[in-house]
Motif scaffolding. Structure first.
Motif, PDB file in Angstrom:
ATOM      1  N   GLU A 180       0.826  -1.201   0.000  1.00 52.25           N
ATOM      2  CA  GLU A 180       0.000   0.000   0.000  1.00 52.25           C
ATOM      3  C   GLU A 180       0.867   1.261   0.000  1.00 52.25           C
ATOM      4  N   ARG A 238      -1.894  -1.373  -3.863  1.00 53.16           N
ATOM      5  CA  ARG A 238      -3.072  -0.548  -3.577  1.00 53.16           C
ATOM      6  C   ARG A 238      -2.560   0.868  -3.335  1.00 53.16           C
ATOM      7  N   GLU A 247      -6.114  -0.140  -7.415  1.00 53.51           N
ATOM      8  CA  GLU A 247      -5.595  -1.436  -6.971  1.00 53.51           C
ATOM      9  C   GLU A 247      -5.473  -2.367  -8.172  1.00 53.51           C
TER      10      GLU A 247
END
Length: 453
Positions: free
Chosen positions: A72, A113, A157
């Protein structure tokens, strides 16, 4: 076999990276901010496949956190102040405190993501230039998604299905947002660390601005008449050198998001083009170059073995692209006798200096008043005097014995005796000492250039 990860461990991470382990997996990842225009150290991987991380010229790599196997990242689109060179600042738009934004690094096969928060005064998106991904993640306003409104956060994503070198930039009010500096690099390393290994891996973007002398904000409506040609939103002498240890295998990745092509030339070496934004070039398809043209909206990567010590110039070969704050309506005075008109002008302006009648090289040494926040057309000094270059110019500094993690400026090259061009006085030249002919011959005529900022 001992890997870089075992040697370096977590100590090579940026100081702020420790905070990422404390972030709740249910909330947004932290969005680190970089205020320094200096080149930051690479982020070595601490998990997953091993790889040689990239170093972004006068830039940095965005840290990430792991969340249930997903990497992330958090990008913040926002107004930024970017130091183009010491004493010259631009008011731009960028990401996480800088323009260009931070480089995103990951590995082939990763799922990523990416949270994008919009702090601009208008909507935006991000297009992942060159990546293979679901259509709805492509980032084209109105076509594949609505624009991200000011104050909102959207999530992208997708899986990284191929390795290579890519870019990111808006596809929302693109003429304004890219002209204001919104762009960044996205590097995907091969899953197999034995594929295309290098010892040093540099990345940077070519970008351009039209900023009037004395002002701070680019003229976003400009199409062709730019006056500042930049490497990662920096101009020489503010561009860091590419410090390389002798015998390193070196990769240089260059992306072009300007309005014209740029023939990037490197002195002292030939090299192989090994990658485009479409993918890796097969060994039988590679070709040797000393200059590689980077088309608009494209990336090229080349590699070389750092065999020859020295300070090797590295620049765009369009001559106007190696000058700062170019004014294109300046008349040509070469050969004009200004003696009489100079006398008349000095009656009302005693400090007037005639210029241009014998070329422009004098500007490299002159100290003359300029509007605030304006860099000289020619700036920077080397060990042999003024360097008559600016904008898209830097130096590849090859030195013996640099540490594998040392990217700092090693200073000026100390030329071996008898290897610097000299004035002929009619005497018989002294014999040149035997040695590496490649090192001996061309070391200084195009060298001696470096970073003063």
């Amino acid at each position: 076999m001992i890997t870089r990860r075992q040697i370096l461990g977590g100590g090579a991470l940026l100081a702020g990276a420790a905070a990422w382990t404390k972030t709740s997996a249910m909330g947004l990842p932290e969005a680190p901010i970089m205020e320094s225009p200096d080149m930051q150290p690479p982020l070595f991987p601490t998990s997953g496949p091993d790889y040689q991380p990239v170093v972004t010229l006068n830039g940095w790599t965005l840290p990430h956190r792991m969340n249930n196997g997903v990497k992330e990242f958090h990008l913040v689109a926002e107004p930024v102040e970017r130091e183009l060179a010491p004493g010259t600042t631009a008011y731009l738009w960028g990401y996480n405190g800088q323009s260009p934004g931070p480089t995103i690094e990951a590995v082939e096969g990763d799922r990523v993501r990416i949270f994008v928060t919009n702090r601009l005064p208008e909507h935006t998106t991000i297009h992942w230039h060159g990546l293979i991904l679901p259509n709805g993640m492509d980032g084209v306003t109105g076509l594949t998604q609505p624009g991200i409104p000011p104050g909102k956060t959207f999530v992208y994503e997708f899986d990284l299905v191929k390795s290579g070198t890519f870019m990111y930039h808006p596809h929302a009010d693109e003429m304004v947002q890219m002209a204001m500096g919104m762009m960044g690099f996205f590097v995907i390393h091969p899953k197999d660390s034995s594929f295309m290994p290098v010892d040093r891996d540099f990345v940077f973007l070519l970008n351009a601005y039209d900023i009037e002398p004395g002002s701070y904000v680019p003229r976003v409506m400009e199409m062709t008449d730019f006056n500042l040609w930049c490497m990662n939103s920096r101009v020489f002498p503010g561009i860091s050198p590419l410090a390389v240890s002798k015998n390193d295998r070196v990769r240089v990745r260059v992306g072009n998001l300007t309005m014209t092509n740029h023939p990037i030339h490197m002195h002292g070496y030939d090299f192989e083009v090994t990658c485009t934004d479409g993918g890796w070039v097969r060994p039988e398809a590679r070709w040797p170059e000393v200059t590689i043209d980077i088309p608009v909206g494209a990336m090229r990567a080349y590699e070389f073995d750092a065999k020859y010590e020295g300070d090797w110039a590295f620049h765009c070969h369009k001559s106007h692209h190696t000058m700062n704050a170019m004014g294109h309506d300046v008349p040509t005075f070469i050969g004009v006798d200004k003696t009489e008109v100079t006398k008349k002008i000095r009656r009302v302006q005693p400090e007037y200096m005639p210029m241009g009648n014998r070329g422009m090289a004098d500007m490299g040494e002159m100290e003359m008043p300029l509007p605030d926040n304006t860099i000289k057309m020619m700036e920077g000094w080397g060990q042999f005097g003024a360097i008559e270059m600016g904008s898209m110019f830097s130096v590849v500094k090859v030195r013996q014995g640099l540490s594998a993690t040392d990217y700092s400026d090693p200073g000026w090259y100390q030329h071996p005796e008898g290897t610097v061009a000299y004035e002929w006085t009619g005497d018989t030249p002294a014999p040149v000492k035997s040695g590496d002919a490649k090192t001996m011959t061309p070391a200084n005529p195009h060298g001696g250039h470096g970073n003063q900022g």
